[in-house]
Motif scaffolding. Structure first.
Motif, mmCIF file in Angstrom:
data_model
loop_
_atom_site.group_PDB
_atom_site.id
_atom_site.type_symbol
_atom_site.label_atom_id
_atom_site.label_comp_id
_atom_site.label_asym_id
_atom_site.label_seq_id
_atom_site.Cartn_x
_atom_site.Cartn_y
_atom_site.Cartn_z
ATOM 1 N N THR A 113 -0.327 14.028 8.532
ATOM 2 C CA THR A 113 0.674 14.451 9.509
ATOM 3 C C THR A 113 1.257 13.237 10.233
ATOM 4 N N LEU A 114 0.408 12.285 10.594
ATOM 5 C CA LEU A 114 0.895 11.076 11.246
ATOM 6 C C LEU A 114 1.780 10.256 10.318
ATOM 7 N N HIS A 115 1.496 10.301 9.021
ATOM 8 C CA HIS A 115 2.333 9.576 8.046
ATOM 9 C C HIS A 115 3.679 10.274 7.826
ATOM 10 N N GLY A 116 3.857 11.461 8.393
ATOM 11 C CA GLY A 116 5.139 12.138 8.294
ATOM 12 C C GLY A 116 5.209 13.239 7.261
ATOM 13 N N PHE A 117 4.075 13.716 6.754
ATOM 14 C CA PHE A 117 4.084 14.815 5.786
ATOM 15 C C PHE A 117 4.565 16.096 6.473
ATOM 16 N N SER A 118 5.373 16.863 5.754
ATOM 17 C CA SER A 118 5.851 18.141 6.295
ATOM 18 C C SER A 118 4.986 19.312 5.847
ATOM 19 N N SER A 119 4.156 19.117 4.821
ATOM 20 C CA SER A 119 3.344 20.213 4.288
ATOM 21 C C SER A 119 1.967 20.294 4.937
ATOM 22 N N THR A 120 1.710 19.465 5.938
ATOM 23 C CA THR A 120 0.426 19.503 6.643
ATOM 24 C C THR A 120 0.578 20.235 7.973
ATOM 25 N N PRO A 121 -0.517 20.782 8.496
ATOM 26 C CA PRO A 121 -0.423 21.525 9.759
ATOM 27 C C PRO A 121 -0.136 20.595 10.940
ATOM 28 N N PRO A 122 0.445 21.131 12.019
ATOM 29 C CA PRO A 122 0.589 20.330 13.245
ATOM 30 C C PRO A 122 -0.784 19.902 13.756
ATOM 31 N N LEU A 123 -0.833 18.777 14.414
ATOM 32 C CA LEU A 123 -2.115 18.250 14.883
ATOM 33 C C LEU A 123 -2.855 19.231 15.784
#
Length: 352
Positions: A113-123
C-alpha cells in the motif's frame, strides 16, 4: 498514589526536536529518558486516561484511535532496536527529526500500500501490520504487529520517511498469508503492470519463501510471466520506434539451410545479422542448478550464433524499463558495426 487520586496528564518534556508523529507515539525507553517512570506511564493508560499502550513498550500520547501513520511508526518502534529511536542531530535542535529504525522495515500488504498499489487494502483496515526483522531478534507477533523473520534483511526503501521492504520481498510476505487465488493474481499482476518490478525478481522471492509449491501461487506466477514477457516485448517495439532504429523482423526462429534449429529471437535484422534476445528467465523449481542450466542454454545459443557471424544483443526487461535509450544505443552501435565484420553465414529465418 491510589487509584482514586486524580493524575494530571504527563507530557514528555524535551521532545521538541522530534517530528510531530514522534511526539504522539513514543517508546517506554524514550519516556524514561524524559523523566516518566513506568508506573506513571501505566497510570496514564488507565481506562479513560489520556494515553494508551498500543504495542508492548510503545505508547500513544492521546486517547483516540491511532492514525495510519501512528500505527506504522508504532510497529517500527516495537520491532526496531531501542537505541535507534532517534536523538536530535545537535543538542537543542528544533528541526523535526526522523529516527532511523535499525533492523526493521514494513513489509507485506502494508508495504505494498505504501508503494502505491491499488489492489491492497487501506492501512486502517489491516488488523496487523507486517514488519520484517532479522531471524535472531527476540520478538513476538502481537495485536497490531506480525513479526516476519529473515536470515538476510534486504535494503529498505524510504517511502514517506519510513523503511519499507522492496516490492518483491513485500509481495512474498503478503502472499504467504493469502489463500485467495484471485487476490494473489491481482497483486502479482499489478506489480509488473504498474512498473514496480520485473517478474523474475518476484518469482525469485516467491521461490526463496518456498511458495511455488502452492497451486494457486503457481497459477498466478504463470500469468505473471506471460504478462511480464508481453510488457517487455511492447517496450522493445517502442524502443525501435521511438529511437528511430530500422524495422527488424519480429519473433523469429533461425535455422541453418537443411540443418539444425539455431534458436528463437525476439528481433532480427537480417541485412546486418544483428539479433536481440529478451532475457525473461525466472527460477521455478527451487534449485539454483535449474537457473544455471537455463543460463547455460542462453549462453550456448549466443555463442553458436556469434560463431556464425550473428551479433546477439542480450537485453533484460529491467534494462528496457530503466534505461531504454541506453539499450537503443547498444543496438544501433551493433547495426552500424556490421559493415566492419565478415559476412555472416546464410541462415533461414522463419516465423516463431
Amino acid at each position: 498514589m491510589n487509584h482514586n487520586t486524580p493524575v494530571p496528564p504527563l507530557s514528555p518534556r524535551p521532545l521538541r526536536h522530534l517530528s510531530e508523529v514522534h511526539r504522539r507515539v513514543v517508546t517506554a525507553g524514550r519516556l524514561r529518558a524524559t523523566g516518566v517512570s513506568a508506573a506513571e506511564a501505566n497510570e496514564q493508560c488507565r481506562p479513560g486516561g489520556p494515553w494508551q499502550q498500543i504495542l508492548p513498550g510503545v505508547f500513544l500520547l492521546h486517547p483516540g484511535p491511532p492514525t495510519s501513520e501512528e500505527r506504522l511508526h508504532a510497529v517500527l518502534m516495537y520491532a526496531a532496536r531501542e537505541q535507534s529511536t532517534g536523538v536530535p542531530t545537535q543538542p537543542g535542535a528544533e528541526e523535526p527529526h526522523r529516527p532511523v529504525y535499525a533492523e526493521a522495515m514494513i513489509t507485506g500488504l502494508a508495504a505494498l500500500t505504501l508503494h502505491g498499489f491499488s489492489s491492497t487494502p487501506p492501512l486502517l483496515s489491516l488488523d496487523r501490520i507486517d514488519v520484517l526483522v532479522p531471524r535472531m531478534r527476540r520478538l513476538r507477533s502481537t495485536d497490531g504487529a506480525r513479526i516476519v523473520r529473515t536470515s538476510a534483511l534486504p535494503v529498505a526503501e524510504q517511502v514517506t520517511g519510513l523503511p519499507v521492504a522492496p516490492v518483491p520481498r513485500a509481495l512474498a510476505d503478503a502472499v504467504t498469508e493469502l489463500t485467495d487465488a484471485g487476490a494473489v493474481r491481482r497483486l502479482l499482476t499489478e506489480a509488473v503492470r504498474g512498473g514496480h518490478c520485473e517478474p523474475a525478481a518476484v518469482v525469485r522471492e516467491l521461490n526463496n519463501a518456498k511458495l511455488l509449491s502452492r497451486p494457486h501461487v503457481v497459477d498466478a506466477v504463470d500469468s505473471l510471466l506471460a504478462e511480464g514477457r508481453a510488457i517487455a516485448e511492447d517496450r522493445l517495439y517502442r524502443m525501435v520506434a521511438e529511437y528511430g532504429l530500422p524495422d527488424p523482423v519480429w519473433n523469429v526462429d533461425l535455422r541453418l539451410p537443411g540443418g539444425p534449429h539455431l534458436g528463437g529471437l525476439d528481433a532480427y535484422w537480417p541485412e546486418q545479422a544483428v539479433a536481440v534476445e529478451l532475457d525473461t528467465r525466472a527460477p521455478r523449481q527451487g534449485h539454483r542448478e535449474d537457473d544455471d542450466a537455463l543460463w547455460s542454454e542462453y549462453a550456448r545459443k549466443r555463442e553458436h550464433l556469434e560463431r556464425l557471424g550473428i551479433t546477439v544483443v542480450h537485453i533484460t526487461p529491467r534494462k528496457l524499463r530503466e534505461a531504454m535509450e541506453q539499450q537503443a544505443t547498444v543496438v544501433r552501435t551493433a547495426l552500424m558495426a556490421s559493415g566492419d565484420r565478415d559476412p555472416a553465414a546464410y541462415v533461414v529465418v522463419l516465423p516463431r
